[in-house]
Design an enzyme around this catalytic site. Sequence first.
Site, PDB file in Angstrom:
ATOM      1  N   ASP A 202      35.770  48.685  42.508  1.00 38.38           N
ATOM      2  CA  ASP A 202      36.526  47.737  41.694  1.00 38.38           C
ATOM      3  C   ASP A 202      35.598  47.008  40.716  1.00 38.38           C
ATOM      4  O   ASP A 202      34.369  47.169  40.755  1.00 38.38           O
ATOM      5  CB  ASP A 202      37.240  46.743  42.634  1.00 38.38           C
ATOM      6  CG  ASP A 202      38.612  46.358  42.132  1.00 38.38           C
ATOM      7  OD1 ASP A 202      38.844  46.443  40.917  1.00 38.38           O
ATOM      8  OD2 ASP A 202      39.449  45.950  42.955  1.00 38.38           O
ATOM      9  N   ASP A 267      47.489  46.288  38.123  1.00 35.64           N
ATOM     10  CA  ASP A 267      48.293  46.736  39.263  1.00 35.64           C
ATOM     11  C   ASP A 267      49.779  46.725  38.885  1.00 35.64           C
ATOM     12  O   ASP A 267      50.248  45.793  38.226  1.00 35.64           O
ATOM     13  CB  ASP A 267      48.076  45.795  40.449  1.00 35.64           C
ATOM     14  CG  ASP A 267      46.605  45.702  40.850  1.00 35.64           C
ATOM     15  OD1 ASP A 267      45.757  46.356  40.207  1.00 35.64           O
ATOM     16  OD2 ASP A 267      46.303  44.964  41.803  1.00 35.64           O
TER      17      ASP A 267
HETATM   18  C1  GLA Z   1      42.374  44.960  42.229  1.00 38.97           C
HETATM   19  C2  GLA Z   1      42.765  46.427  42.196  1.00 38.97           C
HETATM   20  C3  GLA Z   1      43.749  46.722  43.302  1.00 38.97           C
HETATM   21  C4  GLA Z   1      43.157  46.350  44.648  1.00 38.97           C
HETATM   22  C5  GLA Z   1      42.714  44.891  44.611  1.00 38.97           C
HETATM   23  C6  GLA Z   1      41.935  44.479  45.847  1.00 38.97           C
HETATM   24  O1  GLA Z   1      43.465  44.195  41.951  1.00 38.97           O
HETATM   25  O2  GLA Z   1      43.329  46.727  40.955  1.00 38.97           O
HETATM   26  O3  GLA Z   1      44.123  48.082  43.279  1.00 38.97           O
HETATM   27  O4  GLA Z   1      42.060  47.183  44.936  1.00 38.97           O
HETATM   28  O5  GLA Z   1      41.866  44.643  43.500  1.00 38.97           O
HETATM   29  O6  GLA Z   1      41.609  43.144  45.797  1.00 38.97           O
END
Ligand code: GLA
Length: 591
Positions: A202, A267
């Site tokens: 990430d 997301d």
């Molecule tokens: C970000 C990513 C998600 C998930 C979260 C975890 O938002 O885009 O897919 O991995 O972090 O905190």
Amino acid sequence: MLKRSVRAAAGIAALAVSFLSFVPSLLFTVVAPSSFKAAQSMRSSPSSNQQTKSKANQIPITPPPMGWSSWNSFSNTVDSNVIMQQTKALVSSGMKNAGYQYINIDEGWWLGERDQSGNILVDAEQWPALQPGEQPGDMSNIVRFIHSLGLKAGIYTDAGEAGCSFYGPDLGPPILHTGSEGHYDQDFLKFAQWGFDYVKVDWCGGNKENLDPAAQYAEIAHAVHRAEKVTGHRLYFSICDWGNNSPWTWAPGVGGVAADIWRTSGDIVAPIVANTPNNSRSASFVGVLSNFDQGIHPAAQHTGFYNDPDMMVVGMQGLSDAQNRVHMSLWAISGAPLIVGADLSKLSKATIEILTNPDVIAVDQDHLGVQAIKVDEHLPGFQVWSKPLATSGGHAVLLLNRTSAPAKIEVGWNEIGLDSSASATVWDLWAGKELGSYSSTYTATISASDAALLVIHGTDAKATRYEAASSANELSGGATPEPCETCPSGRSITIGGERSLTFKIAPLKRSTFVQIHYINRSTSPLTTQLSVDGQMPTNILFPPTEGGNEVGSITIEVESKQPGSESTLAFSSPGVTGPVFESISLLAGAH
Ligand code: GLA
């Protein structure tokens, strides 16, 4: 023993920075057996014998990954019990048999503790021993369990000092130091030693620290390589910078990886965890469409490198069965990773049928490995998306109605690269039936906010071929035409080191699928850079070709920003071995 809640609470720092501010959102056709499931089911049709033909010696490309991720339905409440339950459900639901193989543990698995030597320490209650002889607090326990059911295991970290749950916690307090910065070699080696097969990296920490993503992810890819070399264990590489830094321009093959995916947007939905305050959230169809649109970068998606529009929300609250079907269709026509975010222990029969439809999955996993292109939108919201398939004459087509009223949407053979003078059979993949044979076009009435996913099988329109050894091309660094016994043209050009080859072709006025006919006599893939009309180069991977000297093909999509009187496709492999080029074929179609 580390106490999860205590450790998490200890992470409450004054840094109440909002996470949301960081994440806004051919030519010579050969008969070859096909593994294309849709084609197999079509073989029962006497009119579709040609389905057994594969496009010009196409070399199968690593398909996009399929599996499940803990984040959407468990947020940071993930633990051994959750993972065992979901792993079993992936098997008992039939999803494993349909091709889903990764169980990915997302953020929340680690509370940021390290020992004095910097080794990751995990909570022993969260990750206990699962069978005699195992030690509590050892992630290899859960990996062993996942592997014992014939599946693969994925893990999560951040490129920076902390993961997203520090900057914008979802359930529970912020958790400090859950990133791998300063520990890349140590952490990726540990992941491989634990037995993980997949790692998602990430960017919350990287973003906060203003790191350069292209440089940072390349460094991480090198650490992944070193871990693979030491352990002999493969780690699939998943990049997650949400498309903020145009990863499609630098992520394909970053750091020399042979397969990877990169997120192209934020997301689709924040986690929805049962029996917690965030259970009032719901996934939205608008969010699904938005992530689909943001995920379209076809020139970057090829030879095992994929745009990732996020974990699917199929089966989560907020979407109807019809919307789930459209969602799955959008990911399949994109050739996107199929990572499911729903709670697998609660899937309805209808959802399981959607997730496991073999013909739809076959479109996603098709071994050309390319992404669809929008070939028509004659009225706003009436869209036709299409991508060629590995079977000769096969094209996947999505008729997408984004308006609020039913609409007639037509696809023409000439738009998708089929010979308009020949009839073609149309298959409706969700209905699971052949709709008949049509000449030159097919029209369907599509309900409001709905879509039809088709495979249209006809005769490919003639491609335009350019030989590598043509005198029209530009050779440099000592590249020179050489005899080639297995090449239809009898001649080839080898690149690599200083040697490079620039095809000079008719101007590229639209997105075009191109087959590259080449030989790679080695036993490993060769990486080459391609620059189209002087644009930023992308890494293209050339897998070994069968039998050493036989010509094989890969397919990519190319686009020009400023077509002039000619277009150039410049291939180089600076300082390393490159492939032998025989020719390229520009596929027909209004792409
Ligand atoms: C970000 C990513 C998600 C998930 C979260 C975890 O938002 O885009 O897919 O991995 O972090 O905190």
